[in-house]
Design an enzyme around this catalytic site. Structure first.
Site, short mmCIF file in Angstrom:
data_model
loop_
_atom_site.label_atom_id
_atom_site.label_comp_id
_atom_site.label_asym_id
_atom_site.label_seq_id
_atom_site.Cartn_x
_atom_site.Cartn_y
_atom_site.Cartn_z
N MET A 27 0.94 -1.12 0.04
CA MET A 27 0.03 -0.04 0.09
C MET A 27 0.88 1.32 0.02
SD MET A 27 -3.48 -0.83 1.94
CE MET A 27 -3.04 -0.49 3.78
N HIS A 34 9.27 -3.76 3.36
CA HIS A 34 8.67 -3.87 1.88
C HIS A 34 10.07 -4.31 1.18
CE1 HIS A 34 5.55 -1.11 3.22
NE2 HIS A 34 4.88 -2.13 2.92
N GLN A 58 -10.69 -2.53 2.54
CA GLN A 58 -10.30 -2.96 3.62
C GLN A 58 -10.16 -2.06 5.01
OE1 GLN A 58 -6.45 -3.96 1.88
NE2 GLN A 58 -5.35 -3.50 3.68
N ASP A 147 1.48 -9.49 9.61
CA ASP A 147 -0.02 -9.64 9.54
C ASP A 147 -0.25 -11.19 9.29
OD1 ASP A 147 -0.80 -6.78 8.91
OD2 ASP A 147 0.71 -6.95 7.64
N SER A 182 6.31 -0.61 10.10
CA SER A 182 5.00 -0.58 9.68
C SER A 182 4.93 0.95 9.00
CB SER A 182 4.00 -0.71 10.74
OG SER A 182 2.68 -0.20 10.28
#
Length: 273
Positions: A27, A34, A58, A147, A182
């Site tokens: 995202m 990432h 979501q 996650d 995050s």
């Protein structure tokens, strides 16, 4: 690096690509977590495709959809430097129709833990992941273990629908002091970041207890809760790898999951044991 905004253009590109294809859905607001997924994809595949899409389905009403961190120019540069072959940056308009079939998560484990706190969230996750996997048709798709519940549900969906993609779980990447990386960490002030370290510290405390052969889930939860004193702890859960809650921890078959709010920011973390 090729950049695509339309699913059909990316699908045409995909038809001309040979060999193994790695896919990293994101995202945006990219960080070292990432980057670790991209690096693993580059190592294990001939071509790596990354997507950047803040998926509206979501997010629940009142969540941070409109405030979610966005650094698209920096993200493009990170992908380019990482050696990504194709970058997919769609809009909601090209990803969603007004009428389309829905995907619904199974009641268990779709509506416990994160699914209980954020009802409908995982329906939106599976909906967009199904679309992205159909567009990119990757050999491997890379998801972080942070996650954990999402990872389980995506793996279950791919297996249930006989999709030709291998879901690759990837280890959590942390800041030097232990905080799990995050995109939402950008919301934290310096003082809040220090408070947030109690989350990873509680998992370290749990690890030390396990090394001393403390396998009672209730006792582990108690010492973790003590470590996170002062935080707004939403849950501490200890489950098996199928997300059934357990009373006794079994090594190599269990996960400890934590969700807590630090200021206005909601953070999750976990320990696979």
């Amino acid at each position: 690096m090729k950049i695509f905004n339309n699913p059909n253009d990316l699908k045409e590109y995909r038809k001309g690509v040979k060999g193994n294809i790695g896919f990293v859905p994101t995202m945006g607001a990219l960080h070292k977590g990432h980057l670790s997924l991209m690096e693993r994809s580059k190592k294990e595949n001939d071509i790596t495709i990354v997507s950047i899409f803040v998926n509206p389905t979501q997010f629940l009403p009142g969540e941070d959809l409109d405030q979610y961190p966005s650094r698209i120019d920096a993200d493009k540069r990170i992908c380019e430097l990482a050696g990504v072959d194709a970058l997919f940056i769609p809009t909601s308009e090209v990803m969603y129709a007004h009428t389309e079939p829905m995907i619904t998560v199974p009641n268990m484990p779709g509506y416990i833990l994160e699914g209980l706190k954020r009802p409908g969230h995982f329906n939106g996750v599976l909906r967009v992941v199904m679309k992205l996997l159909n567009i990119t048709q990757p050999t491997h798709a890379y998801f972080g273990k942070k996650d954990a519940q999402q990872l389980y549900l995506i793996t279950n969906m791919v297996q249930s629908f006989f999709m030709d993609t291998i879901i690759v779980p990837c280890e959590i990447v942390r800041e030097s002091e232990g905080l799990a990386l995050s995109s939402r960490n950008a919301y934290l002030s310096d003082d809040e970041k220090k408070q947030a370290l109690k989350i990873s510290k509680s998992l370290k405390v749990a690890t030390r207890a396990l090394m001393k052969k403390e396998f009672s889930a209730a006792n582990i939860k108690a010492i973790m809760m003590e470590t996170m004193e002062g935080l707004d702890v939403e849950y501490i859960a200890i489950v098996d790898r199928d997300f059934n809650e357990i009373e006794t921890i079994v090594l190599k078959h269990s996960i400890i999951l934590v969700a807590a709010r630090v200021g206005k920011t909601r953070l999750i973390d976990n320990l696979w044991i």
